[in-house]
Write an enzyme that holds these catalytic residues in place. Structure first.
Site, PDB file in Angstrom:
ATOM      1  N   VAL A 149      -4.695  83.248  32.144  1.00  0.00           N
ATOM      2  CA  VAL A 149      -4.010  82.214  31.367  1.00  0.00           C
ATOM      3  C   VAL A 149      -4.036  82.693  29.923  1.00  0.00           C
ATOM      4  O   VAL A 149      -5.111  82.913  29.370  1.00  0.00           O
ATOM      5  CB  VAL A 149      -4.740  80.868  31.520  1.00  0.00           C
ATOM      6  N   GLY A 180     -16.900  79.208  33.828  1.00  0.00           N
ATOM      7  CA  GLY A 180     -18.310  79.552  33.665  1.00  0.00           C
ATOM      8  C   GLY A 180     -19.009  78.620  32.684  1.00  0.00           C
ATOM      9  O   GLY A 180     -18.393  77.715  32.117  1.00  0.00           O
ATOM     10  N   HIS A 192     -30.521  73.102  70.810  1.00  0.00           N
ATOM     11  CA  HIS A 192     -29.131  73.096  71.273  1.00  0.00           C
ATOM     12  C   HIS A 192     -28.665  71.666  71.459  1.00  0.00           C
ATOM     13  O   HIS A 192     -29.434  70.863  71.998  1.00  0.00           O
ATOM     14  CB  HIS A 192     -29.038  73.848  72.602  1.00  0.00           C
TER      15      HIS A 192
END
Ligand code: FAD
Ligand code: NAI
Length: 463
Positions: free
Chosen positions: A235, A270, A442
């Site tokens: 940008v 960031g 399971h």
């Protein structure tokens, strides 16, 4: 009379600082914590982890109702969005959790000094005009959004993560700058609630730092969910038109410019450490080129009696890393041995499915030596299949000679929860065989980890 007002003074009450303060008090040290926000909990509880997860959870349920996932299970609903209530439950979660820290401070007798702290010297700070002295000072001031040069955040049209959590209506078109964790989590929230979302990423792939195959697979999944990506794109300018914005984009390597219109632009490129106004020089300290405070293995800065932890020091900017450092620094101050294993810090992106990893990526592991890799697709996991959650896979990487697990990567709906077992296995020095021969319940998503470990041995059962 005591030489200092406190044994320990922590600056900043985020997950690093509040945890350090509580543990220091638990260890019998007279402790205070300076915090300039109205509420405790830092970025994480106020404008980060917690409110973003509140919006992710609610928008996920809305999406399941709206996109036909629930209908597939025989539950026909036509959802209606009540954004005010959704924001209300987000605020409630924040209020309860930040209030919880205040309760914990009282319970552990940690004094909350309200105001911004600035060093006067290595053992004294000014907080709201008062001088407070301490034998040990822990800097835990966290981080803030990295600005995009020349772009002003107005929190209406051009927003950072804080503004993106609070949008008053669903934008028609949201452009996210940066395909990192914040862009993908908050982009997902608004995509699910009905916005068109375009993500502009400078690099040629999203999620830097994650395993290469995971990054590609994540990209595919997000595209399938309707997020559009412009990779290798920068940008170069944004014009704020008052109720919309026009972005100018260029190929990252240079080339012809194009424009893109948006109702809302999220800047998520960031975060950077918070040291402005701390007057570090008075304590004999400075920052490195990345604005971070350098520390040794025990979290000591180069000024005697001054320690630092969390987002303000080098390392991943993650709440659990800050918390563990908070405990360790307090233990070190108390003369104990506080350690954080920085090689085993899990990372989780809380999208649907979740994307998680711990240890080395396959690329990093191969740079260090020969490796074995085992993979297992969630499509072949009975629980994921039954729940109509076929996307993703588990990958386990181990050392070719010793079989010791070096890293693992997961894309699965409960990936953030699943990664904990690998972190624990790695802490115990487990081999992939250890995981393969551990009985897993399971039917659970975690069986995919066992099968990926079995695949490292070349012997998976279900593929
Ligand atoms: P912070 O939480 O930033 O706290 C520092 C505190 O210090 C602040 O409250 C600040 O007001 C105060 N302060 C600063 N300077 C002074 C001063 N001079 N005097 C007094 N007080 C001062 N991480 C995760 O692990 N999981 C997630 O899901 C996650 N989601 C996130 C979502 C978003 C939108 C954002 C922005 C971040 C997210 N993070 C997440 C990152 C996480 O919030 C940070 O890594 C974590 O908060 C860092 O903790 P900290 O204690 O170092 O600093
Ligand atoms: P990030 O570092 O994760 O991602 C930023 C992205 O922006 C990168 O992909 C980078 O290549 C790209 N970028 C940088 N400059 C650009 C530009 N000019 N144009 C286009 N793309 C550009 O940072 P993000 O997402 O802002 O998050 C900040 C921090 O907050 C992260 O370090 C993360 O650890 C933390 N966080 C953690 C979360 C979690 O653990 N689930 C959630 C949200 C944030």
């Amino acid at each position: 009379m005591a030489e200092y007002d406190y044994d320990v003074l922590v600056i900043g009450a985020g997950p690093g600082g509040y945890v350090a303060a509580i543990r220091a008090a638990q260890l019998g040290l007279k402790t205070a914590c300076a915090e300039s926000r109205e509420t405790l909990g830092g970025t994480c509880l106020n404008v980060g982890c917690i409110p973003s997860k509140a919006m992710l959870h609610a928008s996920e349920l809305f999406d399941h109702a709206a996109n036909g996932t629930m209908a597939k299970l025989g539950i026909k609903v036509t959802p209606e969005l009540d954004l005010d209530t959704m924001h209300g439950q987000r605020r409630d979660a924040v209020k309860q959790l930040t209030g919880g820290i205040e309760f914990l401070f009282k319970k552990n007798k940690v004094t909350w000094l309200k105001g911004k702290a600035a060093f006067k010297d290595a053992h004294s700070v000014d907080v709201a005009g008062q001088t407070v002295t301490a034998k040990n000072i822990v800097i835990a001031t966290g981080s803030s959004v990295t600005p995009l040069p020349g772009v002003e955040i107005d929190q209406t049209v051009i927003v950072d993560s804080t503004g993106a959590l609070e949008l008053a209506k669903v934008p028609n078109h949201m452009v996210v700058i940066g395909g990192g964790v914040i862009g993908l989590e908050l982009g997902s929230v608004w995509r699910r609630l009905g916005a068109k979302v375009t993500c502009v990423e400078f690099l040629d792939q999203i999620l830097p730092g994650f395993d290469g195959e995971i990054r590609k697979e994540a990209n595919k999944i997000f595209k399938k969910q309707g997020i559009e990506f412009k990779l290798s794109t920068k940008v170069t300018g944004i014009v704020n038109n008052g109720d919309s914005a026009t972005l100018t984009l260029e190929p990252a390597q240079g080339g012809e410019a194009t424009t893109l219109d948006a109702d809302v632009v999220l800047v998520s490129i960031g975060r950077r450490p918070n040291t402005d106004g701390l007057n570090l020089e008075a304590a004999g300290l400075s920052t490195n080129q990345r604005g971070q405070i350098e520390i040794d293995h025990d979290f000591r800065t180069k000024a005697d009696g001054v320690w630092a932890i969390g987002d303000v020091v080098p390392g991943p900017m993650l709440a659990h890393k800050a918390e563990d450092e908070g405990i360790a620094v307090a233990e070190n101050i108390a003369g104990q041995t506080g350690i954080v294993n920085h090689d085993i810090i899990p990372s989780v992106v809380y999208t649907w499915p979740e994307i998680a990893g711990v240890g080395l990526t396959e690329e990093q592991a191969k740079e260090k030596g020969e490796v074995k890799v085992g993979k297992f697709p969630m499509m072949a996991n009975s629980r994921a299949k039954t729940n109509h959650e076929p996307d993703g896979f588990v990958k386990v990487i181990s050392d070719a000679k010793t079989d010791r697990v070096l890293g693992a990567w997961v894309i699965a709906v409960p990936g953030g929860t699943m990664i904990a077992q690998i972190a624990q296995a790695m802490e115990f020095g487990a081999t992939s065989e250890d995981i393969a021969y551990t009985c897993h319940a399971h039917p659970t998503h975690s069986e995919a980890i066992k099968e990926a470990a079995m695949a490292v041995q070349g012997k998976p059962i279900h593929i």
